[in-house]
Design an enzyme around this catalytic site. Structure first.
Site, mmCIF file in Angstrom:
data_model
loop_
_atom_site.group_PDB
_atom_site.id
_atom_site.type_symbol
_atom_site.label_atom_id
_atom_site.label_comp_id
_atom_site.label_asym_id
_atom_site.label_seq_id
_atom_site.Cartn_x
_atom_site.Cartn_y
_atom_site.Cartn_z
ATOM 1 N N HIS A 6 30.975 -2.946 -7.056
ATOM 2 C CA HIS A 6 29.999 -3.573 -6.173
ATOM 3 C C HIS A 6 29.654 -4.947 -6.714
ATOM 4 O O HIS A 6 29.479 -5.121 -7.917
ATOM 5 C CB HIS A 6 28.737 -2.715 -6.087
ATOM 6 C CG HIS A 6 27.842 -3.114 -4.954
ATOM 7 N ND1 HIS A 6 27.992 -2.614 -3.682
ATOM 8 C CD2 HIS A 6 26.814 -3.983 -4.902
ATOM 9 C CE1 HIS A 6 27.088 -3.148 -2.889
ATOM 10 N NE2 HIS A 6 26.359 -3.988 -3.602
ATOM 11 N N ARG A 53 13.690 -6.035 3.577
ATOM 12 C CA ARG A 53 13.726 -7.023 2.492
ATOM 13 C C ARG A 53 14.393 -8.309 2.944
ATOM 14 O O ARG A 53 13.979 -9.411 2.579
ATOM 15 C CB ARG A 53 14.474 -6.447 1.279
ATOM 16 C CG ARG A 53 13.663 -5.364 0.554
ATOM 17 C CD ARG A 53 14.530 -4.625 -0.439
ATOM 18 N NE ARG A 53 15.145 -5.525 -1.382
ATOM 19 C CZ ARG A 53 16.359 -5.358 -1.903
ATOM 20 N NH1 ARG A 53 17.075 -4.295 -1.601
ATOM 21 N NH2 ARG A 53 16.847 -6.236 -2.748
ATOM 22 N N SER A 73 18.760 -0.290 -4.886
ATOM 23 C CA SER A 73 19.545 -0.339 -3.645
ATOM 24 C C SER A 73 21.036 -0.096 -3.936
ATOM 25 O O SER A 73 21.692 0.728 -3.291
ATOM 26 C CB SER A 73 19.327 -1.712 -2.995
ATOM 27 O OG SER A 73 20.285 -1.977 -2.024
ATOM 28 N N LYS A 90 23.239 3.827 -3.561
ATOM 29 C CA LYS A 90 24.364 3.948 -2.617
ATOM 30 C C LYS A 90 25.633 4.395 -3.336
ATOM 31 O O LYS A 90 26.398 5.211 -2.838
ATOM 32 C CB LYS A 90 24.622 2.600 -1.932
ATOM 33 C CG LYS A 90 23.680 2.351 -0.780
ATOM 34 C CD LYS A 90 23.951 1.021 -0.126
ATOM 35 C CE LYS A 90 23.633 -0.134 -1.036
ATOM 36 N NZ LYS A 90 23.265 -1.371 -0.397
ATOM 37 N N ASP A 129 17.817 3.259 2.108
ATOM 38 C CA ASP A 129 18.197 1.914 1.676
ATOM 39 C C ASP A 129 18.465 1.012 2.882
ATOM 40 O O ASP A 129 18.099 -0.153 2.881
ATOM 41 C CB ASP A 129 19.439 1.928 0.776
ATOM 42 C CG ASP A 129 19.802 0.508 0.356
ATOM 43 O OD1 ASP A 129 18.974 -0.117 -0.337
ATOM 44 O OD2 ASP A 129 20.848 0.001 0.766
HETATM 45 N N1 URA Z 1 23.443 -5.673 -2.359
HETATM 46 C C1 URA Z 1 22.841 -4.472 -2.070
HETATM 47 O O1 URA Z 1 23.482 -3.506 -1.685
HETATM 48 N N2 URA Z 1 21.516 -4.389 -2.231
HETATM 49 C C2 URA Z 1 20.745 -5.425 -2.645
HETATM 50 O O2 URA Z 1 19.549 -5.259 -2.754
HETATM 51 C C3 URA Z 1 21.376 -6.672 -2.934
HETATM 52 C C4 URA Z 1 22.752 -6.778 -2.794
#
Ligand code: URA
Length: 440
Positions: A82, A168, A183, A187, A161
């Site tokens: 990620h 957000r 966040s 995930k 989320d």
């Molecule tokens: N990517 C995400 O999945 N969440 C965030 O809060 C910022 C970048």
């Protein structure tokens, strides 16, 4: 329990007990805490921060809001990477098929562009017919068949989320280390992977402007993932200039294809191989990152990952022939050269390029905006290069001439040609692994 006092407690710098925080989040999921109240709480959390226990409660609440996939079936290790968000970052498009070719399973759940940064889903959708909204059954079937599959956030996985993230995005509360960490890690844990690598972008084109803040975020995420049973490492990578030579969805897919063919820009290859090597080691398929990176580079040379990408495209409804012929990708009707205003050394400001690409239509100004897959920038020179006055630095790909003219104006701010050479700067700034105690 009354909810407003909990918001006030965080506003005043207090810490919520696990019960209090769970109650607040539960009320939000049930609809008894309004969006405006959650917005106020998020801003309070943004300003005051969350302590490790609050962070862990938030992360677990997000995971528990949906289902948790399970790939512990004795098959190949399931892994993912990620990125915290960058400009020109098409690493996932190269890394997923490359790792599948190296014998790992990659159930990748990606995002859309956010602010000035691009998103993997928008890039994939530039491939004619490609579907990212495929449901979990098809996702699993494609993963079994191809070794990698790529979807967006679903209602089934971490739905809390999805809701918090949307709030957000419009309340100025994205760049909070605690909120980002919860966040992302929630995930990834819910995806059912056993190993994770995080690309924490640092610099003027990233949400974390400097390496110190990037380090703190990386540390939080690595520790949080470890506490949930996922082996994680993070690389802090420089995001001062765009990664690779292209910014814009179809253009970036074209560049990813070139890289999967064994070519592509050196910086994109370097970051991709370094992240992939971390995963091979974490998944127990290599003992050392140097050896793992060499193995991945050899696989890339064979061109086999490109065939894997074609299979992924076909399985997800897209036109697999783009892998052999990127000319089948959609093309902008207007292409305009952008010349250098002077002679000297080139610097390219990633955030300003990202914002200019959003203005061209490659990203969204509002949540429900459509994205134009064709528009963007193709850089002919990289940051640090010595350039001559009048030479073409960039080709602007636009929907019309007025869009191209606006983009050219923006590029005059984003591109600097200076009299002094720019000292070479390392791309990979730091590795953050397990074994170091968490910071609060
Ligand atoms: N990517 C995400 O999945 N969440 C965030 O809060 C910022 C970048």
């Amino acid at each position: 329990m009354l909810l407003t006092p909990l918001i006030e407690k965080k506003r005043d710098g207090g810490r919520l007990t696990p019960d209090e925080l769970r109650t607040l989040l539960g009320a939000y999921m049930e609809g008894t805490l309004a969006e405006y109240q959650m917005s106020a709480f998020l801003m309070a959390a943004f300003i005051r921060g969350l302590d490790p226990e609050e962070l862990s409660v938030l992360t677990r609440a997000i995971i528990a809001s949906g289902m948790r996939l399970d790939f512990g079936d004795g098959g190949a290790p399931a892994v993912d990477k990620h990125s915290t968000g960058g400009v020109g970052d098409k690493v996932s498009l190269v890394l997923a098929p490359l790792l599948a070719e190296a014998g790992l399973r990659v159930p990748m759940m990606s995002g859309r562009g956010l602010g000035h940064t691009g998103g993997t889903l928008d890039k994939l959708e530039a491939i004619p017919g490609f579907e990212v909204d495929i449901g979990l059954d098809r996702f699993r079937a494609i993963l079994d068949e191809v070794g990698c599959a790529m979807i967006g956030q679903t209602e089934e996985i971490a739905p809390l989320d999805g809701r918090l993230y949307a709030l957000r995005d419009v309340t100025g509360t994205v760049p909070s280390p605690a909120l980002i960490a919860a966040s992302i890690v929630s995930k990834k844990v819910a995806e059912g992977i056993e190993a994770l690598v995080l690309d924490v972008k640092c610099g003027r084109g990233a949400f974390m402007p400097d390496a110190a803040r990037g380090h703190a975020l990386a540390r939080k995420m690595v520790d949080l993932a470890a506490a949930e049973g996922v082996r994680a490492t993070a690389l802090l990578t420089r995001m001062d200039a765009p990664l690779g030579h292209t910014v814009g969805n179809a253009l970036e897919v074209g560049e990813a294809i070139e890289t999967l063919r064994g070519g592509g820009p050196a910086d994109l290859r370097e970051v991709t191989l370094a992240l992939g090597a971390e995963l091979l080691v974490s998944a127990g398929r290599a003992t050392e990152v140097g050896e793992a990176a060499t193995r991945l580079a050899t696989i890339l040379e064979t061109g086999a990952p490109l065939g894997r990408f074609a299979r992924l495209i076909e399985a997800q409804g897209g036109d697999p022939l783009v892998a052999d012929d990127p000319g089948r990708l959609p093309v902008a009707p207007v292409q305009v050269p952008f010349p250098s205003a002077g002679a000297g050394w080139l610097d390219i400001h990633a955030r300003l390029v990202g914002l200019a690409s959003v203005e061209l239509g490659a990203g969204r100004r509002r949540f429900d905006d459509a994205v134009d897959p064709t528009v963007g920038f193709e850089f002919h020179r990289a940051a640090g290069d010595q350039v001559a006055e009048g030479e073409t630095l960039v080709t602007i790909h636009a929907a019309d001439t007025s869009g191209a003219a606006t983009a050219a104006n923006r590029l005059t701010e984003a591109i600097e040609v200076s009299d002094e050479p720019i000292p070479p700067r390392p791309l990979i700034l730091e590795r953050v692994g397990d074994g170091v105690p968490a910071e609060s």
